[in-house]
Scaffold this motif. Structure first.
Motif, short mmCIF file in Angstrom:
data_model
loop_
_atom_site.label_atom_id
_atom_site.label_comp_id
_atom_site.label_asym_id
_atom_site.label_seq_id
_atom_site.Cartn_x
_atom_site.Cartn_y
_atom_site.Cartn_z
N ALA A 28 6.62 -8.18 16.01
CA ALA A 28 5.46 -8.28 16.90
C ALA A 28 4.53 -7.07 16.82
N GLY A 29 4.86 -6.07 16.04
CA GLY A 29 4.08 -4.85 16.04
C GLY A 29 2.94 -4.85 15.02
N TYR A 30 2.22 -3.72 15.01
CA TYR A 30 1.07 -3.55 14.13
C TYR A 30 1.46 -3.71 12.66
N LEU A 31 2.54 -3.05 12.24
CA LEU A 31 2.93 -3.14 10.82
C LEU A 31 3.35 -4.55 10.44
N SER A 32 3.96 -5.27 11.36
CA SER A 32 4.32 -6.67 11.07
C SER A 32 3.06 -7.51 10.87
N ARG A 33 2.05 -7.30 11.70
CA ARG A 33 0.79 -8.04 11.54
C ARG A 33 0.09 -7.65 10.25
N LEU A 34 0.13 -6.36 9.90
CA LEU A 34 -0.45 -5.90 8.64
C LEU A 34 0.27 -6.54 7.46
N ALA A 35 1.60 -6.62 7.53
CA ALA A 35 2.38 -7.25 6.46
C ALA A 35 2.04 -8.74 6.37
N ASP A 36 1.92 -9.41 7.53
CA ASP A 36 1.55 -10.84 7.53
C ASP A 36 0.20 -11.04 6.85
N ASN A 37 -0.78 -10.22 7.21
CA ASN A 37 -2.12 -10.33 6.62
C ASN A 37 -2.10 -10.02 5.13
N THR A 38 -1.32 -9.05 4.72
CA THR A 38 -1.20 -8.71 3.30
C THR A 38 -0.59 -9.87 2.53
N GLU A 39 0.45 -10.51 3.10
CA GLU A 39 1.06 -11.66 2.45
C GLU A 39 0.05 -12.80 2.28
#
Length: 122
Positions: A28-39
């Motif tokens: 649920a954090g910022y890095l998870s969202r960044l990883a989702d967007n990168t994927e």
């Protein structure tokens, strides 16, 4: 160390020296969202590159340099897609032993007895 709700996530980018990067958390954090967007970006680029490769191969007019560049780009895209697949697969829930079944469902499908499952392609 991670708690019961946290798991390690393979991130869609490499760390120093090309080593895998992992994120511990609940997703649920910022890095998870960044990883989702990168994927999403990497998968989108892979689709575009796949379409371009099909076009290049269909027209049968390319230079050695174009094919070399295409091979490099396809290799990078395939590596990204593989990393995403491994990451997502590792985050899938593990099925209970009784969810795996005995294989009887597959035999029924092959005989055409069970229409609740998709047909087996051969």
């Amino acid at each position: 160390m991670t708690s019961g709700t946290e798991q390690l996530r393979l991130l869609p980018w490499a760390g120093p020296e090309g080593k895998p990067c992992y994120l511990a958390g609940d997703g649920a954090g910022y890095l998870s969202r960044l990883a989702d967007n990168t994927e999403v970006t990497q998968l989108g680029l892979a689709v575009e590159l796949f379409q371009e490769a099909k076009h290049v191969l269909e027209i049968r007019q390319w230079t050695q340099g174009e094919l070399h560049l295409l091979a490099i780009q396809l290799t990078e895209a395939l590596g990204n897609v593989h990393r995403i697949a491994v990451s997502r697969g590792a985050r899938l829930p593990t099925p209970a032993d009784d969810d795996l079944g005995s294989g009887d469902d597959l035999e029924d499908e092959e005989d055409g007895q069970d229409s609740s499952h998709p047909a087996v392609c051969r």
